[in-house]
Design an enzyme around this catalytic site. Structure first.
Site, PDB file in Angstrom:
ATOM      1  N   HIS A  10       4.200  -3.692  -5.730  1.00 59.53           N
ATOM      2  CA  HIS A  10       3.848  -4.154  -4.378  1.00 59.53           C
ATOM      3  C   HIS A  10       3.906  -5.669  -4.218  1.00 59.53           C
ATOM      4  CE1 HIS A  10       3.544  -0.198  -3.021  1.00 59.53           C
ATOM      5  NE2 HIS A  10       2.593   0.118  -3.871  1.00 59.53           N
ATOM      6  N   ARG A  49      13.757  -0.512  -2.658  1.00 48.93           N
ATOM      7  CA  ARG A  49      12.924  -1.032  -1.566  1.00 48.93           C
ATOM      8  C   ARG A  49      11.981  -2.132  -2.036  1.00 48.93           C
ATOM      9  NH1 ARG A  49       8.903   4.066  -0.592  1.00 48.93           N
ATOM     10  NH2 ARG A  49      10.858   5.140  -0.354  1.00 48.93           N
ATOM     11  N   THR A 101       5.068   7.793  -4.762  1.00 46.71           N
ATOM     12  CA  THR A 101       5.348   9.029  -5.491  1.00 46.71           C
ATOM     13  C   THR A 101       4.301  10.070  -5.093  1.00 46.71           C
ATOM     14  OG1 THR A 101       6.049   7.585  -7.268  1.00 46.71           O
ATOM     15  CG2 THR A 101       5.855   9.911  -7.791  1.00 46.71           C
TER      16      THR A 101
END
Ligand code: PXP
Length: 238
Positions: A10, A49, A101
């Site tokens: 992140h 991403r 996930t």
């Protein structure tokens, strides 16, 4: 006591929001290690991403603890893993549209395919872990497929809303960890663990490693807020 591996995806998510260079996940990895992390985890997703291929290559050079590459069981990812040679590969299911996930890998349903898939990775000296739900069929299949580790998905436990559900999910994780260890698998756990729900999981004797990302990065962004604002204010008000 389990070891702590920190997932830094992140940090890269925040960087990719501007497609720029900061914050750099490599810097985050170094700081996590300085603070006592025993390992660094990144998930190289098919759609890239957050973590990029370059991040993985630089992390391989910089990480001094253990690098764990989470990935889907695709040909492309296996090629990358064999090239980069992280200490661990964790196989996870991956759907393009998911936010994170969502469930464990179905090892029982694809045992032969996965056995063949991981064989060259194991041969290269990389530990292979399967990210699975706390389910006895998945654990038995993981052993048969040749994984050395399983990572038990703690997401359902983490998402429970009341004590009875939490207790039920906790028992599932505890029993899964016992079964896995009795079969000779090494056991990790992760997903959704935070500052409130981690202690019970950390108490389970079979669990050697906890893999935690979102709650640490979230907290880092807030506990660092005051200092960051002060530093900017000082530049403006001089
Ligand atoms: N373990 C696995 C296999 C994961 O996919 C993730 C999320 O990337 C984690 C652990 C960490 O989960 P969280 O970010 O919720 O702490």
């Amino acid at each position: 006591m389990p070891r702590l591996s920190v997932n830094i995806d992140h940090i890269a998510t925040l960087r990719q929001a501007r497609r720029g260079v900061e914050p750099d996940p490599v810097a985050a990895a170094v700081l996590a290690e300085l603070a006592g992390a025993d390992g660094i985890i990144v998930h190289l997703r098919e759609d890239r991403r957050h973590i990029q291929d370059r991040d993985l290559r630089v992390l391989r050079e910089v990480v001094q603890t253990k690098l764990n590459l989470e990935m889907a069981a695709t040909e492309e990812m296996r090629r990358i893993a064999l090239d980069v040679k992280p200490e661990f590969v964790t196989l996870v299911p991956e759907k393009r549209e998911e936010l994170t996930t969502e469930g464990g890998l179905d090892v029982a349903g694809r045992m032969d395919v996965l056995r063949e898939y991981i064989a060259p990775i194991v041969k290269a000296g990389i530990f292979v872990s399967f990210f699975i739900d706390p389910d006895e069929n998945q654990i038995a299949a993981s052993k048969k497929a040749g994984a050395q580790w399983v990572e038990i998905h703690t997401g359902t436990y983490a998402n429970t809303k009341n004590e009875a559900d939490r207790e039920r999910e906790y028992v599932k994780i505890a029993e899964a960890a016992q079964l896995a260890a009795s079969l000779g698998l090494r056991v990790g756990a992760g997903h959704g663990l935070n500052y409130r729900n981690v202690a019970l999981i950390a108490d389970l004797p079979e669990i050697e490693e906890l893999n935690i990302g979102h709650s640490i990065i979230s907290r880092a962004s807030l506990v660092g807020m005051e200092r960051a604002v002060r530093e900017m204010a000082a530049l403006i008000h001089i």
